[in-house]
Structure formats: C-alpha cells, structure tokens
Motif scaffolding. Structure first.
Motif, short mmCIF file in Angstrom:
data_model
loop_
_atom_site.label_atom_id
_atom_site.label_comp_id
_atom_site.label_asym_id
_atom_site.label_seq_id
_atom_site.Cartn_x
_atom_site.Cartn_y
_atom_site.Cartn_z
N MET A 253 -79.81 -28.89 44.09
CA MET A 253 -79.80 -29.01 42.63
C MET A 253 -79.28 -30.39 42.22
SD MET A 253 -77.76 -26.76 39.81
CE MET A 253 -76.66 -28.11 39.37
N ASN A 254 -79.96 -30.98 41.24
CA ASN A 254 -79.50 -32.28 40.75
C ASN A 254 -78.25 -32.12 39.89
OD1 ASN A 254 -81.33 -33.96 41.95
ND2 ASN A 254 -82.84 -33.74 40.29
N ARG A 255 -77.37 -33.08 40.00
CA ARG A 255 -76.23 -33.12 39.10
C ARG A 255 -76.69 -33.62 37.74
NH1 ARG A 255 -71.93 -36.77 40.60
NH2 ARG A 255 -70.36 -35.29 39.94
N PRO A 256 -76.01 -33.26 36.68
CA PRO A 256 -76.35 -33.83 35.36
C PRO A 256 -76.12 -35.34 35.39
CG PRO A 256 -74.85 -31.95 35.16
CD PRO A 256 -74.91 -32.29 36.62
N GLU B 94 -62.88 -30.90 28.77
CA GLU B 94 -62.59 -30.47 30.14
C GLU B 94 -61.28 -31.11 30.61
OE1 GLU B 94 -65.49 -31.84 29.22
OE2 GLU B 94 -67.05 -30.32 29.59
N PHE B 95 -61.19 -32.43 30.50
CA PHE B 95 -59.95 -33.04 30.98
C PHE B 95 -58.77 -32.67 30.08
CE2 PHE B 95 -56.61 -36.14 31.48
CZ PHE B 95 -56.36 -35.94 32.83
N MET C 63 -69.55 -32.21 36.42
CA MET C 63 -68.85 -33.49 36.64
C MET C 63 -67.67 -33.27 37.59
SD MET C 63 -68.43 -34.88 32.72
CE MET C 63 -67.87 -33.30 32.05
N GLY C 64 -67.42 -34.27 38.41
CA GLY C 64 -66.15 -34.28 39.11
C GLY C 64 -65.05 -34.69 38.13
N VAL C 65 -63.80 -34.35 38.46
CA VAL C 65 -62.69 -34.67 37.54
C VAL C 65 -62.58 -36.18 37.32
CG1 VAL C 65 -60.20 -34.52 37.19
CG2 VAL C 65 -61.45 -32.56 38.13
N MET C 66 -62.85 -36.95 38.36
CA MET C 66 -62.78 -38.42 38.25
C MET C 66 -63.75 -38.98 37.22
SD MET C 66 -62.70 -40.18 41.93
CE MET C 66 -61.75 -39.13 43.01
N HIS D 190 -65.45 -26.70 37.98
CA HIS D 190 -65.63 -25.46 37.21
C HIS D 190 -66.99 -25.40 36.49
CE1 HIS D 190 -61.01 -24.61 36.93
NE2 HIS D 190 -61.37 -25.06 38.09
N GLY D 191 -68.04 -25.83 37.17
CA GLY D 191 -69.37 -25.72 36.58
C GLY D 191 -69.67 -26.72 35.48
#
Lengths: 363, 363
Positions: free
Chosen positions: B1-4, A45-46, A34-37, A30-31
């Motif tokens: 695009m780079n991830r944070p 977020e989590f 980060m991935g949920v993991m 959701h922008g």
C-alpha cells in the motif's frame, strides 16, 4: 537473544519495549499515514502526543498545578545559562558545588550574575555532601542552585534541602538530569528543576524544565525568546518547533513507567539495584567506591580497580559478557556503572557476577 | 500500500527508505547491541555516525574547508538570537525583511544590536523581492541577514546576493532552513548559513550552522557557552550532548540524497515539481498564487481558493485522496503545499490531479 546490558551514563539504555513500539510505528503512527517525525507540530496528531506526554509526566512526578512543565532544547549545559538568564535578575545567586556538574553550572552562571558558593566539596574529591544546615547562604540570593545527582562523581542528595527551614526564602533550583523519575520529588521545596532527557526520560535533544509559575516574570531582557520560560510556557512548549520525535519517545517512556507501577515502584527497584552493586564493590578487595555511603548515588556508581593496570582487561572482558559502556568519565577515570530506570535488576546481577569472576581471575 | 503524500511545511515528509532503515536498526545498530538512542555520544559507534554525517553533508553541499559545520539545537528561532550573540559585536546589523521569518529574525536581533532594514517588502504582502542593487546598506554593518526561502510567504532568492559587488565587505548571514539541500549554495557569497533540520534534512530538534572560520572570534560575553560557535566548533559539536538520534536520522537522509544523485539531481527534480504545480495553479480559475513569478519558492507553494468558502471541502477531499497537511499557515490562511526533497514528483502529480478534479466539481 538477549540484548547486552548498557551502563552508559547518557545517552543511556532505553526500555526495549519502547524501542520496539517506536520501530513498529515509524512509518505510520496510529493509522495517520505519517511517521511521528513527519508530523507538523501544530497538527492534531502531534498535539495529542505532546499533551499525553505532559499529562503522563505530570502524573508520574506528581507535579503540582502551580508548576509549568516545559519541553525545551539544549540539555543541562544550555540550562546553565538559561536558568540565570530567567531567574537571576542579575543579582547574587548561591551555588552548592558538589561535583563536576554544579561546578560547571556555577561557572556559566557567572556570565549573568554574581555567583557565591554556599558550599564546595572539591577538597574531598567530591565524595561527600555538606549538611544544608552548614551552608553559607547569602542574604536574599536570587536563588540557590544544587545538582541533586552528580552523574560524574556519583553523589546524590537523599532528600532535597528545606530552604525555608534554613531561614532562606529564595527558590531552590535543582539540576535533576541524572536521577529524574528515579525517585519522588518533594515539590514543596523546589522553585525550578531541570534535566536533560537522555538519562532517564528519553533521547538526547530534549530538556525538561519544571518551574513554579510565580518565577516566570524574572527574565533578563537579553534572554533569547526561544529560551524564555514565560514565552515557552505561554506557547505550551511550541514557541519554536519542539524536538517532536524526542517528545514522542519520552512519552512512550512515561507510559512504560506507568506500566511498571510508577515512580514509587521504580524507586524500590533502584534501591535494590544500587544496594546489590555497592555491596559487591564494598565486599571485594579489587574494587573500590570512594563516595561517602550516606550520599552514594543510586543511578551512577563510579568505581576503581585498585590495580589500574587491569582496566583494559576489565573493559574487554565486560564487553565479551555483553556489559557495555562501563568506562568511567575521562575527568575521573576508572569505571562507572549507570543503572538508570531502564537498566533491569538482571543487568546489575550480571555485572555483579562479572565483578566476582574477574576478581577471582585477577585478584 | 502506498503511503499518503505529506505536504507539511515542517516537520515534513521523510524519505520512506530512511524511515524503514531507522526502524530496522532501532534496537541494534550494526551489531553493536545498542540502538542509536542508547549510545554515549563520546563512544566510537556514535563518533562514526556523527563523522559520516558531517563528511556526507559537506560533500553534498560542497562546503569549502574554511567553513565549520556545526550540529546544534534550538532551530531557526533560537538562531535568531544566537547569530547576533555570536556575530553582531553589539554593532549595527542590516536586515532584508522579505517575509515572516526575516521579520522575526530582525525583531529578535534587536535585543543584542542595532537593527537596520536594508529593504522591506511588507507593503507588497511579501510577494516580491527587492533587487540587491536597491538595498539600503549601512556603512560597515556587522553583517547582512537574509532569509533565502520564506517558508510562510513562499518567496525564494534564485541566487544569493553578491555583497562584495555591492561594495559591502560585511559577511552575509543566510537563513536557509526551508530550502537547504534543495539547490547548490554559492559559498563564496556566504559568511554564515543556518537552518532547522525539520524541512529537508531530518527531524526537528537539530539545527545546522555553517560558518566561516574567521567569524568564530566575535561572540559577545553574554553568549551562552552551549551556543557559542567557537566553543561548539572546537568541540566538534559535542560541547554539550548533541541530539544524537536526530543527527543519525539526518545522516541517513544525507546518504539517501547521495543515492539520488546529490544536490544537482535534487534541484532538477525540484524544478520539475515546482513548475508542474505553479502551472496548474496559474492555469486554473479557482486557485491563485500571489507571489511574483521571478521569486516563487520551489519548496513552499502557498495558494488560495478564490472562493474561500470551499476551503474546508478542499482539505477534506484532499485527505480522502491521501494528500495530507495542505492547510496554509495560520498567519496567511489559504493552502500551502510544501514540496521538499522527500516529496516525490508523483506526489505533486497527485496533487495537480486533485486540483483539477476539485475545480471541475466546484469551479
């Protein structure tokens, strides 16, 4: 291309939509970047993911407000110890032994309390259930334990026993691992229910516990903190780092269940699926299911080929048709079709067609 | 695009390649027609995944053959009970209390055995370590427990203590949750090491235990079967359904680590990353790290702004630059940069640049 149909008893088939959603947001939820993991379980977020999962599941299962809903780890086998550590007070506990799982539960509980068998159907090969009116209940047991769906033996309670009506005030403990979310639960009859997620809820490594609040104060001093229901409840399932990704996936499954129409709609489909499969087995000369029709499981359908020398050919042919993981549990042999929520009617239709064709070829 | 860049202390940043791989095979692992989440843990597909994970991890960490490698559930907090349930025999155990984690471990162990403190650095605010030669060891403790990297306090042992050289024959128990796989382990000094996966190994919900075979026979009768090391070892970590998806992801991380050059290469990078960050902090007038330089953690770098009224502005500015999850643990406040294996040097460079710019603006 269609995916194969997966009849695994657990870990089991997942809704394809859920897997696709998880894949799409693997690197960026959701922008958030980060991935949920990768999210701290203490972050907002989590926090949102976990809260939505709890709210959705509570709504789906119609869990009353005086029950706590806990996300834990260890699966059903760990709960076999965790339940008596939390609820037995070291006193006598009654077990209804109706198959492999309740038998294992009783054996493990004996480490912590006195175990009495209120009923045991092993003599029937675990193919039937004893009417609760005939259970031999103790005088004031700490609780009464049942497994409401026996995954290996394919035996299912069609309704939960009403202990109060039997004159027993003890809480009912229900291992509902393998049919949770497949049918409604009458919570007025339940003290605690637990289940591993890996059949109907999500990935292995997540355990659901639903426990009545008044039962939170009974833990033995030797109960590990991470498995003490009161501690887990007071910390909203975040006393220790929870299995975050598994909770996220389960949350996606809960939203999928809501889109399907909720538990009532799933139950209707599960009835249709089970009827189709049992009828096909009962009408054949090659296949047999040994369970008393009054307590056949809608989720786990064990069956045998009358000519067991055909077993390997049956499994090989099934795999060719895209019907996977039909081999029965090693302890009972034969075949088993687990037809959980995520297994669509089309999967059962494909299996029934294969049963017919294989019988025509070999029968 | 780079991830944070994600500085979370755990669950923490994952290698981008691993997430991309997992996303790509979410619905179909290697042509099996199943996602990994959907596989029976007893099937040959998952069997291969689990075995490769174990072989790769054993090779990476150079675990000798007389140690068992176990994949469990519950994380470090559960192990705080599981270790004494398995190893204490109910006897006296020595703890070296060097931070929040070893303190928690000691408190939990006291449910099962007599806990003695061989050293405690709370008076220093957990900013230093006591030389093992000065530890007050008991006469024949069942084991000696240390936390080799304190995630919250940022204190790390630069080498494991040699108990034999101190005249102590007891096994050393090491909680290496937050720096496992970041540097080599001298197994000749270890009896048992455990760690939650969610820092350097993979997703939350998976716990690694590495235990010397001769220690498998000590479990107390009250140890739950699912957490009895001997039972878990005899069943190749499949006594209960393991957290299959978490094991799969960890396995992908292990293969990624091998592609990076293994643990020696990771250690060199981790040294470079940590030096860069500590130098930037030490040279500034705005930031401070309170840990004795001889035992500063390469993985978890807590730091404070001398003017704490700037904390919110610091975090907001960091987020704008794509530097995430820098807030310190609530128990100690301030900031914390966790710079695990999956956080690249470029991430630390970006953080150092931000530290400089923020100081120029507010210093």
């Amino acid at each position: 291309m269609n995916r194969p149909y997966n009849f695994s008893a657990g870990p089991a088939a997942m809704p394809e939509e859920v897997l696709a959603e998880a894949a799409a947001e693997m690197l960026d939820w959701h922008g958030s970047g980060m991935g949920v993991m990768e999210m701290s379980h203490r972050g907002k977020e989590f926090g949102q993911i976990a809260q939505e999962a709890e709210v959705d599941l509570r709504e789906l299962l119609a869990v009353p407000a005086h029950f706590k809903l806990l996300f834990m780890q260890g699966g059903g086998l760990a709960e076999n110890a965790i339940v008596p550590l939390n609820l037995s007070r070291g006193e006598a506990v009654d077990f209804v032994v109706s198959g492999s799982w309740s038998q294992k539960s009783a054996q493990e509980a004996a480490r912590y309390c006195t175990v009495r068998e209120a009923a045991n159907t092993q003599a029937s090969g675990f193919t039937t259930l004893v009417d609760p009116a005939s259970w031999q209940l103790s005088n004031k047991p700490a609780y009464v334990h049942i497994c409401s769906n026996e995954t290996i033996n394919g035996v299912e309670y069609q309704s939960l026993p009403d202990l109060k009506a039997l004159g027993c005030e003890a809480p009912l403990v229900v291992d509902f691992s393998s049919h949770v979310a497949s049918r409604p639960v009458d919570w007025s009859r339940v003290g605690l229910a637990f289940g591993g997620a890996q059949k109907n809820l999500g990935p292995a490594g997540l355990t659901l516990v639903v426990v009545r609040e008044d039962l939170l104060d009974r833990a033995l001093p030797i109960c590990p903190s991470a498995f003490c229901y009161k501690t887990v409840a007071e910390n909203n399932s975040m006393f220790n780092t929870p299995p975050t990704y598994a909770i996220y996936i389960a949350g996606l499954v809960f939203k999928w269940l809501k889109r399907q129409g909720g538990i009532a709609a799933m139950e209707a489909r599960n009835i249709a699926k089970a009827e189709l499969l049992y009828q096909a087995i009962d009408r054949s000369s090659l296949y047999t299911n040994r369970v008393d029709p009054s307590c056949r499981s809608r989720m786990n359908v064990p069956f045998y080929l009358r000519d067991e020398s055909l077993n390997e050919a049956f499994l090989a042919g099934a795999k060719e048709r895209g019907l996977l993981q039909l081999k029965g549990h090693k302890s009972v042999g034969g075949m088993r079709a687990s037809i959980y929520n995520a297994l669509p009617l089309e999967g059962v239709q494909a299996l029934v067609a294969y049963l017919r064709d294989f019988e025509a070829q070999h029968g």
